[in-house]
Motif scaffolding. Structure first.
Motif, PDB file in Angstrom:
ATOM      1  N   MET A 115       7.662   0.286  -6.779  1.00  0.00           N
ATOM      2  CA  MET A 115       6.880  -0.636  -7.615  1.00  0.00           C
ATOM      3  C   MET A 115       6.672  -1.958  -6.883  1.00  0.00           C
ATOM      4  O   MET A 115       5.634  -2.600  -6.996  1.00  0.00           O
ATOM      5  CB  MET A 115       7.609  -0.875  -8.930  1.00  0.00           C
ATOM      6  CG  MET A 115       6.836  -1.713  -9.901  1.00  0.00           C
ATOM      7  SD  MET A 115       7.178  -1.235 -11.588  1.00  0.00           S
ATOM      8  CE  MET A 115       8.711  -2.032 -11.880  1.00  0.00           C
ATOM      9  N   MET A 116       7.680  -2.355  -6.079  1.00  0.00           N
ATOM     10  CA  MET A 116       7.618  -3.664  -5.443  1.00  0.00           C
ATOM     11  C   MET A 116       6.790  -3.672  -4.170  1.00  0.00           C
ATOM     12  O   MET A 116       6.371  -4.737  -3.725  1.00  0.00           O
ATOM     13  CB  MET A 116       9.033  -4.164  -5.166  1.00  0.00           C
ATOM     14  CG  MET A 116       9.777  -4.440  -6.456  1.00  0.00           C
ATOM     15  SD  MET A 116      11.528  -4.748  -6.220  1.00  0.00           S
ATOM     16  CE  MET A 116      11.498  -6.474  -5.767  1.00  0.00           C
ATOM     17  N   SER A 173       6.063   0.125 -15.368  1.00  0.00           N
ATOM     18  CA  SER A 173       5.419  -1.184 -15.371  1.00  0.00           C
ATOM     19  C   SER A 173       4.764  -1.505 -16.712  1.00  0.00           C
ATOM     20  O   SER A 173       4.635  -2.666 -17.068  1.00  0.00           O
ATOM     21  CB  SER A 173       4.394  -1.279 -14.238  1.00  0.00           C
ATOM     22  OG  SER A 173       3.358  -0.365 -14.447  1.00  0.00           O
ATOM     23  N   GLY A 220       1.891  -2.158  -4.528  1.00  0.00           N
ATOM     24  CA  GLY A 220       0.754  -2.877  -5.083  1.00  0.00           C
ATOM     25  C   GLY A 220       0.488  -2.559  -6.533  1.00  0.00           C
ATOM     26  O   GLY A 220       0.003  -3.389  -7.281  1.00  0.00           O
ATOM     27  N   ASN A 221       0.780  -1.298  -6.931  1.00  0.00           N
ATOM     28  CA  ASN A 221       0.816  -0.982  -8.352  1.00  0.00           C
ATOM     29  C   ASN A 221      -0.524  -1.049  -9.077  1.00  0.00           C
ATOM     30  O   ASN A 221      -0.584  -1.395 -10.250  1.00  0.00           O
ATOM     31  CB  ASN A 221       1.815  -1.933  -9.021  1.00  0.00           C
ATOM     32  CG  ASN A 221       2.536  -1.270 -10.152  1.00  0.00           C
ATOM     33  OD1 ASN A 221       2.601  -0.053 -10.215  1.00  0.00           O
ATOM     34  ND2 ASN A 221       3.049  -2.062 -11.053  1.00  0.00           N
ATOM     35  N   VAL A 222      -1.626  -0.762  -8.383  1.00  0.00           N
ATOM     36  CA  VAL A 222      -2.917  -0.692  -9.054  1.00  0.00           C
ATOM     37  C   VAL A 222      -3.337   0.772  -9.108  1.00  0.00           C
ATOM     38  O   VAL A 222      -3.122   1.523  -8.164  1.00  0.00           O
ATOM     39  CB  VAL A 222      -3.983  -1.528  -8.317  1.00  0.00           C
ATOM     40  CG1 VAL A 222      -5.337  -1.396  -8.993  1.00  0.00           C
ATOM     41  CG2 VAL A 222      -3.554  -2.981  -8.266  1.00  0.00           C
ATOM     42  N   ALA A 223      -3.944   1.189 -10.234  1.00  0.00           N
ATOM     43  CA  ALA A 223      -4.238   2.607 -10.450  1.00  0.00           C
ATOM     44  C   ALA A 223      -5.449   3.082  -9.653  1.00  0.00           C
ATOM     45  O   ALA A 223      -6.447   3.534 -10.210  1.00  0.00           O
ATOM     46  CB  ALA A 223      -4.439   2.883 -11.936  1.00  0.00           C
ATOM     47  N   SER A 253      -3.866   0.038  -2.473  1.00  0.00           N
ATOM     48  CA  SER A 253      -2.830  -0.327  -3.427  1.00  0.00           C
ATOM     49  C   SER A 253      -2.750   0.791  -4.468  1.00  0.00           C
ATOM     50  O   SER A 253      -3.753   1.147  -5.077  1.00  0.00           O
ATOM     51  CB  SER A 253      -3.234  -1.641  -4.088  1.00  0.00           C
ATOM     52  OG  SER A 253      -2.412  -1.933  -5.169  1.00  0.00           O
ATOM     53  N   CYS A 293       0.822  -1.205   0.000  1.00  0.00           N
ATOM     54  CA  CYS A 293       0.000   0.000   0.000  1.00  0.00           C
ATOM     55  C   CYS A 293       0.856   1.255   0.000  1.00  0.00           C
ATOM     56  O   CYS A 293       2.082   1.177   0.031  1.00  0.00           O
ATOM     57  CB  CYS A 293      -0.916   0.002   1.220  1.00  0.00           C
ATOM     58  SG  CYS A 293      -0.008  -0.051   2.760  1.00  0.00           S
ATOM     59  N   ARG A 338      -0.453   3.389  -7.511  1.00  0.00           N
ATOM     60  CA  ARG A 338       0.584   3.444  -8.530  1.00  0.00           C
ATOM     61  C   ARG A 338       1.111   4.875  -8.679  1.00  0.00           C
ATOM     62  O   ARG A 338       0.332   5.811  -8.760  1.00  0.00           O
ATOM     63  CB  ARG A 338       0.008   2.965  -9.870  1.00  0.00           C
ATOM     64  CG  ARG A 338       1.083   2.651 -10.877  1.00  0.00           C
ATOM     65  CD  ARG A 338       0.506   2.294 -12.211  1.00  0.00           C
ATOM     66  NE  ARG A 338      -0.162   1.001 -12.207  1.00  0.00           N
ATOM     67  CZ  ARG A 338      -0.693   0.479 -13.323  1.00  0.00           C
ATOM     68  NH1 ARG A 338      -0.643   1.117 -14.454  1.00  0.00           N
ATOM     69  NH2 ARG A 338      -1.281  -0.689 -13.266  1.00  0.00           N
TER      70      ARG A 338
END
Lengths: 295, 267
Positions: A229-230, A254, A233-236, A244, A152, A246
């Protein structure tokens, strides 16, 4: 006579050649900056035109591969701003007090050890920060806050705060050590305690250097991609502490590998927005450093 | 005298260039298409170049783009990570299956759930089922872990489960290794990764009672899988070099390389 004249003109030529080489080397740097700027602007503008500036900057959905694609990067912009702000809120107090301790209070031996450790912290590759964050921090946050998943914004903020510590500490220490000893001596002679002297005299005298350190930290935090990035969570999603999310950087990193068409162009536009942010930060840095020189 | 020498030199040099040209052209094979196939094709290309000296180029443009590249003669062999559609076959294209890409659905080793069917997996990823207890597990929220938009594995998984663009991911990671690490760290996570890359740190679910193994992927009983297809033209024979490469990779001699690339060879 003739001989002497020859040597002199040869020397002059030589000087010009060397001057030319140095000029050329200097121009390479400028050329790189110009090339990147021009390239980013040229490749970043078309997608913004096609999508529309307002929709691009203030749209809150990023779904480039959906049947009806939408390209709003507001979630990325806000995440980058919140993430950086969070890292500053966490990292600056720690960095600042460490710097005051190192510059003014610490015994020589301890100072040497801590400075070594700080240098090492600066040398750790960001992918290692990311990996440790993924293995330790993310499960830790999950358990601590009883979440379903720990990747997060908070995890990213903690990683970024640690990553900006070295630049803040190092630059602040340099600024604090550059404060003329006479200032402190005068303060002590007037009866101020050492602590009063540090915080009332040394710190204000070094404030533009410390401000520059903070701005440098901001620059480092907003430009970091791999580590966040790691762990983020990388969700928009729109940013929330336990969401989560980005960042601007990770949005580019990504998806660039496989993107094509408008999605690819839009990623260049995201990079352009990031570039503008970093230019603003650089301008701020210059402003603070100039202020220093004037005083 | 000088003139003659320089002329002769120029002639020899230009001949050399010509020779270089013709040699290069004859010994080039171009492939174009699916990004999911890049790993296996690049591994094969490298091995083939080492063996024969023939260069094999790869352009990752996507399955459909690769198919039209073959049709327009821009590439020798097209790469498609789906079966050819009927209208593509009617345009004079043939598909030869090189390998099968099986995608395993993975969970934390301590998760009591061991089997799900395709429909349930799709429902989980669409966000219609959000708690493990609804599928026989603990009372805990399901954490969906997937790959970034554009990834070949994500494309394969979403196509097969019919969840394209509607997955409600909690994490979108950028490599198979990251997905496996993330699932191994979280007892409530579910993720997907190519069958060959699954490690002991996670548990691969059986789908409809069938475990993802090389055999079940190959015979089609494991359903989350898709073919890697080599696309060629019916009416026009391949160039000599391209045919030799095609024969090599479909002969079974290259199976070890294909397996190493994480997919199951078809021949």
């Amino acid at each position: 006579m003739e001989m002497k004249k020859n040597t002199r003109s040869w020397q002059k030529h030589m000087e010009q050649v060397v001057y030319g080489i140095f000029l050329l080397l200097g121009l390479i740097t400028i050329g790189c900056v110009l090339l990147i700027t021009v390239y980013l602007v040229i490749s970043g503008i078309p997608a913004i035109r096609q999508i529309g500036l307002v929709e691009f900057l203030f749209g809150d959905t990023w779904k480039p591969t959906a049947a009806e694609p939408s390209y709003g990067i507001l979630p990325f912009i806000l995440t980058s701003v919140y993430g950086t702000a969070g890292a500053i809120v966490l990292g600056v107090p720690i960095g600042f007090f460490t710097a005051v301790y190192l510059a003014k209070m610490a015994p020589r031996k301890i100072k040497l050890v801590v400075e070594q450790a700080v240098s090492m912290l600066a040398g750790i590759p960001s992918v290692v920060y990311g990996l440790v964050g993924m293995m330790v921090l993310v499960p830790g946050i999950r358990e601590l806050f009883d979440l379903s998943d720990g990747a997060c914004l908070l995890a990213a903020i903690v990683v970024l705060a640690v990553m900006i510590l070295p630049s803040i500490i190092k630059m602040s220490v340099t600024a604090l050590e550059a404060v003329p000893k006479e200032y402190e001596d005068a303060s002590l002679a007037l009866g101020a305690t050492p602590e009063e002297t540090w915080f009332r005299v040394s710190v204000p005298a070094a404030k533009s250097g410390i401000a520059a350190a903070v701005v440098l930290g901001v620059g480092r935090a907003i430009g970091e991609a791999m580590a966040v990035m790691m762990v983020s969570g990388n969700v928009a999603n729109m940013p929330g502490l336990f969401e989560s999310v980005r960042f601007l950087t990770t949005a580019v990193a990504s998806e660039m590998g496989y993107a094509s068409g408008l999605q690819r162009q839009a990623l260049f536009s995201v990079a352009l927005v990031l570039f503008v942010f970093i230019m603003l930060i650089n301008a701020a840095l210059n402003y603070f450093l100039k202020g220093d020189r004037k005083s | 005298m000088k003139k003659i020498i320089s002329f002769a030199l120029a002639a020899v040099l230009s001949l050399g260039i010509l020779a270089g040209c013709s040699k290069e052209e004859a010994k080039q094979v171009s492939t174009d298409g699916s990004t999911s196939m890049s790993k296996v094709i690049l591994a094969l290309a490298e091995a083939y170049e080492e063996k024969t000296g023939t260069k094999v180029s790869y352009n990752g443009s996507g399955s459909s783009a690769g198919i039209s590249a073959v049709l327009e003669g821009r590439a020798d062999i097209g790469l498609s990570s789906r079966d050819l559609k009927d209208e593509e076959k009617e345009q004079g294209l043939t598909g030869t299956v090189l390998a099968y890409d099986g995608i395993a659905v993975i969970v934390h080793p301590e998760n009591p759930v061991a089997d799900l069917d395709l429909e349930t997996i799709a429902k989980i990823y669409k966000g219609e089922i959000t708690n493990w207890k609804d599928v026989g597990g603990n009372d805990a929220e399901i954490v969906l872990i997937g790959r970034e938009a554009g990834s070949g594995t994500r494309d394969g998984f979403e196509t097969i489960t019919g969840t394209e663009g509607v997955c409600a991911y909690r994490q979108e990671l950028t490599s198979t290794g990251d997905v496996i690490t993330a699932v191994a760290q979280n007892p409530n996570a579910i993720g997907y990764a190519s069958v060959a890359s699954v490690k002991d740190t996670v548990k691969a679910l059986t789908v409809g009672g069938v475990a993802p193994t090389e055999d079940t992927v190959k015979d089609g009983s494991y359903v989350i899988q898709r073919p890697f297809v080599l696309v060629t033209k019916d009416d026009q024979p391949l160039s000599e070099a391209a045919q030799a490469f095609f024969d090599y990779i479909t002969s079974g001699d290259a199976n070890e390389i294909i397996t190493d690339a994480g997919v199951v060879p078809a021949n």
